[in-house]
Design a protein around this motif. Structure first.
Motif, short mmCIF file in Angstrom:
data_model
loop_
_atom_site.label_atom_id
_atom_site.label_comp_id
_atom_site.label_asym_id
_atom_site.label_seq_id
_atom_site.Cartn_x
_atom_site.Cartn_y
_atom_site.Cartn_z
N PRO A 1 0.82 -1.22 0.00
CA PRO A 1 0.00 0.00 0.00
C PRO A 1 0.85 1.26 0.00
O PRO A 1 2.07 1.21 -0.19
CB PRO A 1 -0.80 -0.14 1.30
CG PRO A 1 0.13 -0.87 2.21
CD PRO A 1 0.91 -1.82 1.33
N PHE A 2 0.19 2.39 0.24
CA PHE A 2 0.88 3.67 0.33
C PHE A 2 1.11 4.05 1.79
O PHE A 2 0.42 3.59 2.70
CB PHE A 2 0.04 4.80 -0.31
CG PHE A 2 -0.23 4.62 -1.76
CD1 PHE A 2 0.78 4.26 -2.63
CD2 PHE A 2 -1.50 4.83 -2.26
CE1 PHE A 2 0.53 4.11 -3.99
CE2 PHE A 2 -1.77 4.68 -3.61
CZ PHE A 2 -0.74 4.32 -4.47
N LYS A 3 2.08 4.93 1.98
CA LYS A 3 2.30 5.57 3.27
C LYS A 3 1.81 7.01 3.17
O LYS A 3 2.43 7.83 2.51
CB LYS A 3 3.79 5.55 3.65
CG LYS A 3 4.33 4.18 3.99
CD LYS A 3 5.74 4.26 4.53
CE LYS A 3 6.73 4.73 3.48
NZ LYS A 3 8.12 4.68 3.95
N GLY A 4 0.68 7.31 3.79
CA GLY A 4 0.17 8.67 3.80
C GLY A 4 -0.38 9.11 2.46
O GLY A 4 -0.60 8.31 1.55
N GLU A 5 -0.60 10.43 2.33
CA GLU A 5 -1.24 10.98 1.14
C GLU A 5 -0.25 11.31 0.03
O GLU A 5 -0.66 11.75 -1.04
CB GLU A 5 -2.01 12.25 1.53
CG GLU A 5 -3.15 11.99 2.51
CD GLU A 5 -3.93 13.24 2.84
OE1 GLU A 5 -3.54 14.32 2.33
OE2 GLU A 5 -4.92 13.17 3.60
N ASP A 6 1.04 11.12 0.27
CA ASP A 6 2.04 11.41 -0.76
C ASP A 6 2.28 10.24 -1.69
O ASP A 6 3.14 10.31 -2.57
CB ASP A 6 3.37 11.83 -0.10
CG ASP A 6 3.25 13.17 0.62
OD1 ASP A 6 2.41 13.98 0.20
OD2 ASP A 6 4.00 13.39 1.59
N HIS A 7 1.56 9.14 -1.46
CA HIS A 7 1.65 7.96 -2.31
C HIS A 7 3.03 7.31 -2.29
O HIS A 7 3.46 6.70 -3.28
CB HIS A 7 1.24 8.28 -3.77
CG HIS A 7 -0.14 8.82 -3.89
ND1 HIS A 7 -0.39 10.16 -4.08
CD2 HIS A 7 -1.35 8.22 -3.82
CE1 HIS A 7 -1.70 10.36 -4.15
NE2 HIS A 7 -2.31 9.20 -3.98
N ASP A 8 3.75 7.45 -1.19
CA ASP A 8 5.03 6.75 -1.05
C ASP A 8 4.75 5.28 -0.79
O ASP A 8 3.90 4.94 0.06
CB ASP A 8 5.85 7.34 0.10
CG ASP A 8 6.33 8.74 -0.19
OD1 ASP A 8 6.58 9.04 -1.37
OD2 ASP A 8 6.44 9.56 0.75
N PRO A 9 5.45 4.37 -1.47
CA PRO A 9 5.18 2.93 -1.29
C PRO A 9 5.55 2.45 0.11
O PRO A 9 6.58 2.85 0.66
CB PRO A 9 6.05 2.27 -2.36
CG PRO A 9 7.09 3.29 -2.71
CD PRO A 9 6.46 4.63 -2.51
N ASP A 10 4.71 1.62 0.65
CA ASP A 10 4.92 1.03 1.97
C ASP A 10 5.37 -0.42 1.79
O ASP A 10 4.56 -1.28 1.41
CB ASP A 10 3.62 1.10 2.77
CG ASP A 10 3.77 0.53 4.18
OD1 ASP A 10 4.87 0.06 4.53
OD2 ASP A 10 2.78 0.55 4.93
N LEU A 11 6.62 -0.69 2.06
CA LEU A 11 7.18 -2.04 1.89
C LEU A 11 7.21 -2.82 3.20
O LEU A 11 7.85 -3.87 3.28
CB LEU A 11 8.60 -1.95 1.31
CG LEU A 11 8.74 -1.24 -0.04
CD1 LEU A 11 10.17 -1.36 -0.54
CD2 LEU A 11 7.76 -1.79 -1.06
N SER A 12 6.51 -2.34 4.21
CA SER A 12 6.58 -2.99 5.52
C SER A 12 6.02 -4.41 5.50
O SER A 12 6.51 -5.27 6.24
CB SER A 12 5.85 -2.15 6.57
OG SER A 12 4.47 -2.01 6.26
N TYR A 13 5.01 -4.65 4.66
CA TYR A 13 4.46 -6.01 4.59
C TYR A 13 5.47 -6.97 3.95
O TYR A 13 5.58 -8.13 4.36
CB TYR A 13 3.16 -6.01 3.79
CG TYR A 13 2.02 -5.29 4.47
CD1 TYR A 13 1.15 -5.97 5.32
CD2 TYR A 13 1.80 -3.94 4.25
CE1 TYR A 13 0.10 -5.31 5.95
CE2 TYR A 13 0.75 -3.27 4.86
CZ TYR A 13 -0.09 -3.96 5.71
OH TYR A 13 -1.13 -3.29 6.33
N ILE A 14 6.18 -6.49 2.94
CA ILE A 14 7.21 -7.33 2.32
C ILE A 14 8.33 -7.60 3.31
O ILE A 14 8.81 -8.73 3.44
CB ILE A 14 7.75 -6.65 1.05
CG1 ILE A 14 6.65 -6.50 0.00
CG2 ILE A 14 8.93 -7.44 0.49
CD1 ILE A 14 7.09 -5.75 -1.24
#
Length: 427
Positions: free
Chosen positions: A89-102
């Motif tokens: 998913p994204f991190k916040g409204e800036d659409h930065d990718p969230d790799l925490s699940y990976i």
């Protein structure tokens, strides 16, 4: 079929991609251990049932669980190959990718890795995610060697192979669509090809590396997003010029080298509405067109809502004895595309939730693919198509049953051209 050494395969993440992939391997008589953090999902699968709607998936899962080829757990177990299919998913409204699940998935499987194992990232990811995953694995298992340092001779092989399937046709397209495979070394790619050839009948195309494979998936969906944005922008222009966009597109598409897509209320789903932002995040100064297309498509729901308010106003103009609280609104469709139950990133759902919050009058929802309304629509009523009695009708998703029905009476806001597409005279 290539010979393969995979006696047990582990699939991490049993969602819309992970579960069908696990079922497909298991249907080829290979032992598959599915891993998911949700205990309810694990219990459902172990009963031979499914928690998502996808044609033919329930039948395959029931068979492979009964035969003992598929089981689910919350804790990773040793295997010869690990496929990671978790959200990005994204991190916040800036659409930065969230790799925490990976990262969490990588660290979860790290303790059970042994020399010779193959780890494949299937999650659609920004460029560099596969290498980041390999770094997390190496950090967790310093006793093993990985491709980024040991090259061809590494203990663990790592590759990226993005899914490229269409919801509603996943079980078919998993086998018949080409797979793009980007290994961190040629040997990594070779092992990944052998794995997928267990069930893939199409070509397994080897990319120059994981970055090319990652970018290929992002490019495919960005291409589609840009073309949808062109159609959506045409609909805005035609509204300003008081023209029929459906007629315009139909006329323009008579040209042998023109194939304009159909406009809609926006773009949804887990791919097209997400993947272009991964490119923008990687190269923001060079991806101006991709960013603009995203902004056009993300802005379309607001335009649809404005059209609905205008239709309500027009209705009240001809019914001076009524107030806005007396106007019954009917919304047709909540899913992100026709004839599925998937609500992820759905512009139709977002529009319905906004209207539920703004419109004081009665609200009817017609969505034949779900049994209960999601959060934000508690005050609305879920009804079947034949029960609709409304003053303003809003078409958001062109489900087959909607396309086959007659146009209702009342004010119409048709974001999919179901009720308004013209028939062109031809001689």
């Amino acid at each position: 079929m290539l010979e393969h050494p995979f006696k047990r395969i582990s699939v991490i993440g049993l969602g819309y991609i992970g579960l069908p992939t696990a079922a497909m391997f298991a249907s080829r008589k290979v032992e598959v251990v599915g891993v998911d953090v949700n205990q309810a999902t694990v219990d459902t699968i172990n009963r031979g049932e499914v928690h998502i709607v996808e044609p033919d998936l329930d039948m395959v899962v029931r068979a492979v669980v009964r035969e003992g080829y598929l089981r689910a757990t919350t804790t990773p177990e040793p295997a010869e190959a690990f496929l990671i299919a978790v959200p990005t998913p994204f991190k916040g409204e800036d659409h930065d990718p969230d790799l925490s699940y990976i990262e969490a998935a990588a660290r979860a499987i790290a303790p059970v890795l042994t020399a010779g194992n193959l780890v494949i990232l299937e999650s659609t990811s920004p460029v560099g995610a596969t290498e980041a995953m390999a770094g997390w694995l190496a950090e967790a298992r310093p006793d093993l060697s990985f491709p980024q340092t040991a090259g061809q001779g590494s203990d663990i092989r790592v590759a990226h192979c993005p899914e490229r399937v269409l919801p509603g046709k996943v079980m078919q397209e998993l086998t018949t669509n080409d797979r793009v495979i980007g290994g961190m070394t040629p040997l990594c790619s070779e092992r990944a090809v052998a794995l997928y050839k267990i069930f893939v009948t199409a070509d397994c195309v080897v990319a120059s590396g994981p970055r090319a494979a990652e970018m290929a998936k992002l490019t495919e969906n960005s291409f589609r997003d840009v073309n949808i944005a062109f159609a959506n922008e045409l609909s805005l222009i035609c509204d300003t010029l008081e023209m029929d966009v459906w007629e315009l597109i139909s006329l323009a598409n008579r040209h042998p080298r023109v194939n304009i897509l159909q406009p809609g209320p926006g773009v949804g789903g887990h791919c097209i509405a997400v993947d272009p932002w991964f490119i923008v995040s990687s190269a923001p100064d060079q991806s101006r067109l991709i960013r603009t297309a995203r902004e056009v498509n993300d802005g379309k729901p607001l335009w649809v809502i404005e059209q609905v308010h205008a239709a309500i106003g027009a209705y009240l103009t001809t019914h001076s004895d009524k107030t806005v609280g007396d106007v019954t609104l009917a919304i047709y469709g909540l899913t992100f595309k026709p004839d599925i139950d998937d609500l992820r990133e759905s512009p139709a759902l977002a529009i319905a939730q906004d209207l539920a919050a703004q419109h004081p009058g009665p609200l009817m929802i017609v969505e034949p693919n779900i049994d209960e309304l999601p959060r934000g629509l508690e005050r609305a009523q879920l009804v079947d198509l034949g029960s609709v009695r409304a003053d303003v009708h809003v078409m958001l998703v062109d489900h087959k049953s909607f396309r086959q029905s007659d146009s209702p009476s009342g004010k119409l806001v048709d974001a999919r051209g179901v009720w308004q597409r013209p028939a062109l005279a031809q001689y």
